[in-house]
Design an enzyme around this catalytic site. Structure first.
Site: not given
Ligand code: NAD
Length: 249
Positions: A12, A15, A17-19, A137, A150
């Site tokens: 999930t 699309t 970043g990390i996913g 996180s 958050y």
């Molecule tokens: P990102 O914004 O690049 O990716 C977030 C993804 O979540 C996207 O694919 C988006 O479509 C999806 N998303 C958001 N809301 C949604 C919903 N309601 N239904 C379905 N999909 C949804 O961000 P990222 O940094 O890759 O974040 C991924 C995870 O890592 C998140 O849970 C975030 O909290 C966590 N995280 C990120 C960081 C950071 O510094 N980037 C740090 C700690 C934790």
């Protein structure tokens, strides 16, 4: 490189970043990847990048009917789910006085309700011995003034890994947590913080972390791969922090 050969992996928030970095790596390791995201354009871009081997499904994880549809489609197309990466999340930063009921419900709805029901609704399809990875996180143990809801949502996600591991032990399903530090993804541009504040925040983190830089999504994907694969067969209910030492040193 066949560490996930023929495994079905649902991601999930796959699309961006990390996913998305994890989807690329899992696919390179032989998995059939199902990515889910909320945004149609991002989903189409991810699907075309990953190619015909991957499946992309639009779903909002805060809506249980979407989660049901996602898990049913993923679980019935290829014969169950072997890896579930519960990674979708949002991180709007808001001062405590400015938190509205709408903000509270949105953050908890995506990050906590979305995480819980992603696992619950996948249960009929999770294969024996499946690996579930929840993205929390480092803020789950920190006190950031603008991230109260958050951080609470991510602390709750960390807790879920313990109770879900206990509940699913008889099916040999392992639930673990990946807790990233500050990672360079589109999320950082969506916090709502003014540019200077975000830069100041990033500088502080970079100064405090022994590694001296922000992390890359690929560095989270490699931890997710470890948790997804049999290499972590004795790891259950645990948290893997990948933050360049920020909260550890
Ligand atoms: P990102 O914004 O690049 O990716 C977030 C993804 O979540 C996207 O694919 C988006 O479509 C999806 N998303 C958001 N809301 C949604 C919903 N309601 N239904 C379905 N999909 C949804 O961000 P990222 O940094 O890759 O974040 C991924 C995870 O890592 C998140 O849970 C975030 O909290 C966590 N995280 C990120 C960081 C950071 O510094 N980037 C740090 C700690 C934790």
């Amino acid at each position: 490189m066949d560490r996930l050969k023929d495994k079905i992996a649902v991601i999930t928030g796959g699309t961006s970043g990390i996913g998305l970095a994890t989807a690329r790596l899992f696919q390179a390791e032989g998995a059939h990847v199902v990515v889910a995201g909320r945004n149609r354009d991002a989903l189409d871009r991810a699907a075309s990048e990953l190619g015909g081997e991957a499946t992309a499904i639009q779903a909002d994880v805060s809506r249980i009917e979407d989660v049901d549809r996602l898990m049913h489609a993923a679980g019935t197309t290829h014969g169950g789910i072997d890896v579930l990466f519960v990674n979708a999340g949002i991180a709007p930063f808001v001062a405590v006085e400015d938190v509205t009921e709408e903000h509270f419900d949105e953050v908890i709805g995506v990050n906590l309700k979305g995480a819980f029901f992603s696992v619950q609704r996948a249960l009929p399809y999770l294969n024996e011995g499946a690996s579930v990875i929840l993205t929390s996180s480092v803020v789950n143990t920190m006190g950031l003034p603008m991230a109260s809801v958050y951080s609470a949502s991510k602390a709750a996600v960390r807790s879920l890994a313990r109770s879900l591991s206990a509940a699913l032990a008889d099916r040999r399903i392992r639930v673990n947590v990946l807790s990233p530090g500050l990672i360079e993804t589109p999320l950082l541009g969506k916090t709502g913080l003014p540019k200077e504040m975000l830069e100041g925040f990033t500088e502080q983190i970079v100064e405090r972390a022994p590694v001296g830089r922000v992390g890359r999504p690929e560095e989270m994907a490699s931890v997710a791969l470890f948790l997804a694969s049999d290499a972590s067969s004795y790891v259950v209910g645990s948290e893997f922090t990948a933050d360049g030492g920020l909260t550890q040193v």
